[in-house]
Design an enzyme around this catalytic site. Structure first.
Site, mmCIF file in Angstrom:
data_model
loop_
_atom_site.group_PDB
_atom_site.id
_atom_site.type_symbol
_atom_site.label_atom_id
_atom_site.label_comp_id
_atom_site.label_asym_id
_atom_site.label_seq_id
_atom_site.Cartn_x
_atom_site.Cartn_y
_atom_site.Cartn_z
ATOM 1 N N GLY A 112 0.823 -1.206 0.000
ATOM 2 C CA GLY A 112 0.000 0.000 0.000
ATOM 3 C C GLY A 112 0.859 1.259 0.000
ATOM 4 O O GLY A 112 2.021 1.244 -0.424
ATOM 5 N N ARG A 113 0.265 2.333 0.514
ATOM 6 C CA ARG A 113 0.935 3.638 0.431
ATOM 7 C C ARG A 113 2.255 3.686 1.199
ATOM 8 O O ARG A 113 3.226 4.276 0.732
ATOM 9 C CB ARG A 113 -0.028 4.721 0.937
ATOM 10 C CG ARG A 113 -1.156 4.973 -0.030
ATOM 11 C CD ARG A 113 -2.299 5.682 0.616
ATOM 12 N NE ARG A 113 -3.095 4.779 1.430
ATOM 13 C CZ ARG A 113 -4.383 4.970 1.720
ATOM 14 N NH1 ARG A 113 -4.998 6.035 1.283
ATOM 15 N NH2 ARG A 113 -5.048 4.115 2.461
ATOM 16 N N ILE A 114 2.288 3.059 2.373
ATOM 17 C CA ILE A 114 3.530 3.107 3.174
ATOM 18 C C ILE A 114 4.626 2.298 2.477
ATOM 19 O O ILE A 114 5.784 2.724 2.386
ATOM 20 C CB ILE A 114 3.295 2.596 4.608
ATOM 21 C CG1 ILE A 114 2.257 3.479 5.323
ATOM 22 C CG2 ILE A 114 4.603 2.581 5.390
ATOM 23 C CD1 ILE A 114 1.834 2.972 6.700
ATOM 24 N N ARG A 122 2.171 -4.786 12.265
ATOM 25 C CA ARG A 122 1.574 -5.295 13.494
ATOM 26 C C ARG A 122 2.370 -6.521 13.922
ATOM 27 O O ARG A 122 2.781 -7.341 13.078
ATOM 28 C CB ARG A 122 0.110 -5.691 13.278
ATOM 29 C CG ARG A 122 -0.842 -4.504 13.162
ATOM 30 C CD ARG A 122 -0.990 -3.731 14.477
ATOM 31 N NE ARG A 122 -1.890 -2.603 14.372
ATOM 32 C CZ ARG A 122 -1.527 -1.348 14.078
ATOM 33 N NH1 ARG A 122 -0.242 -1.068 13.838
ATOM 34 N NH2 ARG A 122 -2.409 -0.384 14.044
ATOM 35 N N GLU A 141 2.690 -6.802 22.575
ATOM 36 C CA GLU A 141 3.107 -5.488 23.064
ATOM 37 C C GLU A 141 1.935 -4.804 23.785
ATOM 38 O O GLU A 141 0.772 -5.093 23.452
ATOM 39 C CB GLU A 141 3.576 -4.607 21.886
ATOM 40 C CG GLU A 141 2.439 -4.266 20.927
ATOM 41 C CD GLU A 141 2.853 -3.324 19.794
ATOM 42 O OE1 GLU A 141 3.532 -3.771 18.879
ATOM 43 O OE2 GLU A 141 2.457 -2.152 19.851
ATOM 44 N N HIS A 193 6.950 0.685 19.103
ATOM 45 C CA HIS A 193 5.815 1.134 18.283
ATOM 46 C C HIS A 193 5.806 2.667 18.114
ATOM 47 O O HIS A 193 4.857 3.342 18.503
ATOM 48 C CB HIS A 193 4.478 0.644 18.896
ATOM 49 C CG HIS A 193 3.401 0.495 17.862
ATOM 50 N ND1 HIS A 193 2.428 -0.463 17.922
ATOM 51 C CD2 HIS A 193 3.138 1.203 16.731
ATOM 52 C CE1 HIS A 193 1.611 -0.359 16.878
ATOM 53 N NE2 HIS A 193 2.033 0.654 16.140
ATOM 54 N N ILE A 194 6.888 3.147 17.521
ATOM 55 C CA ILE A 194 7.009 4.597 17.296
ATOM 56 C C ILE A 194 7.182 4.905 15.805
ATOM 57 O O ILE A 194 7.692 5.966 15.445
ATOM 58 C CB ILE A 194 8.183 5.208 18.100
ATOM 59 C CG1 ILE A 194 9.505 4.514 17.736
ATOM 60 C CG2 ILE A 194 7.925 5.160 19.595
ATOM 61 C CD1 ILE A 194 10.727 5.390 17.973
HETATM 62 O O1 GLV Z 1 0.565 1.495 14.075
HETATM 63 C C1 GLV Z 1 0.188 2.594 13.810
HETATM 64 C C2 GLV Z 1 -1.021 2.882 13.134
HETATM 65 O O2 GLV Z 1 -1.787 1.962 12.818
HETATM 66 O O3 GLV Z 1 -1.263 4.073 12.894
#
Ligand code: GLV
Length: 353
Positions: free
Chosen positions: A171-173, A266, A295, A315-316
């Protein structure tokens, strides 16, 4: 006498700060109930306070299920999550009740792409062990050695050194991450994606190739081929049952010994024990993870925390001011649109998921 309009109740499960909260406080028709801290309120607080709410803003670590919807009651029209992922929301229950769901895509694509590449470089170049040398005061004894802390070069070494970047999720990321890897000299891209439609794959591949003329290959492949060919493999797909432990022993055994795996999606996509074993036994070179199954209950005893070639951050992935304030703002906009009965800025099409 003029009729007094009843205010709409909105619940915000943590304080979104001075840049975002005024967007809610400035709405005269809202009764805003907010957990007054930046840390998690806990489900008990949410269950107690959500009664009678018309809308809510929630976070990715909150499980939003039938219990929450029942506690809210029939007024709830919109759930707005300050995240792009929504595997924490029970979509079946949501659809059953006709509640809208908003999320916050796009605004975080660049920050997550940046942190994905950062994790790949950190894992590839032994950053965890290297910073340990300094932080433990060992540099004077360690000195400098020709091959000490060497790792695989993360960019091609010559024009004949053809590198492949792989993606689980495209996807976009993932596409923003690909753009960065092309800058490093990667010329091949392989991926697996949710859609199995060949026409859709062809369309994506043509668009990507037109955008990046130095790419020789953009190809949707099967998981086995993805594992075998990727020099750097990014996991950037949604969580949930469909992708649960998609990276397991079978997958990891097929990876290149010099490969680096990054999970910025995830934790549930990766079998942590299998990954720790794979790193220990050298099936791949290194791993960079922003997310881990279970987590935030990850302690120093976690098998991946103990692995010297696993870099872990808590998770940053999207933690830049620009992304997080933008996400908070979109979460508010989604909430307000849902209350007004107009299309959300970013709406998850619940029935199609
Ligand atoms: O994990 C981060 C999000 O889903 O924005």
């Amino acid at each position: 006498m003029a009729e007094v309009q009843k205010k709409l109740k909105v619940v915000v499960s943590l304080d979104l700060g001075p840049e975002v909260m005024p967007l809610l406080y400035n709405q005269p028709n809202l009764d805003v109930v907010v957990w007054p801290h930046e840390s998690a309120s806990g489900k008990e607080w949410l269950l107690k306070n959500i009664a009678g709410a018309d809308g809510c803003i929630i976070m990715l670590f909150e499980k939003i299920d039938a219990e929450v919807f029942d506690a809210a009651g029939p007024n709830l029209k919109v759930v707005s999550t300050m995240s792009v992922g929504y595997d924490h929301v029970d979509l079946k229950e949501l659809a059953k009740r006709g509640i809208k769901l908003g999320n916050t895509p796009d605004i975080l694509s660049d920050s997550v792409a940046d942190s994905s590449v950062m994790l790949a470089l950190m894992a590839g170049r032994n950053t965890k062990q290297a910073t340990n040398v300094v932080e433990k005061g060992e540099w004077p004894g360690w000195g400098w050695s020709p091959y000490g802390l060497c790792g695989p070069q993360m960019s091609p070494n010559s024009p004949q050194d053809i590198r492949t970047v792989g993606f689980i999720g495209f996807g976009r990321i993932a596409q923003a991450t690909l753009a960065r890897m092309i800058g490093f000299g990667y010329t091949r891209c392989v991926y697996v994606a949710r859609s199995k439609d060949p026409a859709r794959a062809k369309e994506i591949e043509q668009t990507i190739k037109a955008r990046h003329p130095t790419l020789t290959t953009v190809q949707r492949v099967e998981l086995d081929q993805l594992a075998r060919e990727s020099d750097v493999l990014y996991i950037l797909a949604p969580g949930g049952p469909e992708t649960y432990h998609i990276v397991n022993e079978t997958f990891l055994k097929q990876m290149k010994k010099t490969a680096v795996l990054v999970n910025n999606a995830r934790g549930t996509l990766v079998d942590s024990d299998a990954l720790a074993k794979a790193l220990k036994e050298g099936w791949l070179w290194g791993a960079g993870v922003d997310v881990v199954e279970g987590e935030p209950n990850v302690t120093v005893d976690h098998p991946l925390v103990k692995e010297p070639r696993c870099v872990m951050i808590p998770h940053i992935g999207s933690a830049t001011w620009e992304s997080r304030i933008g996400m908070g703002t979109i979460a508010v906009q989604n909430l307000l649109a849902g209350l007004a009965g107009i299309p959300l800025v970013a709406e998850v099409q619940v029935s199609k998921v």
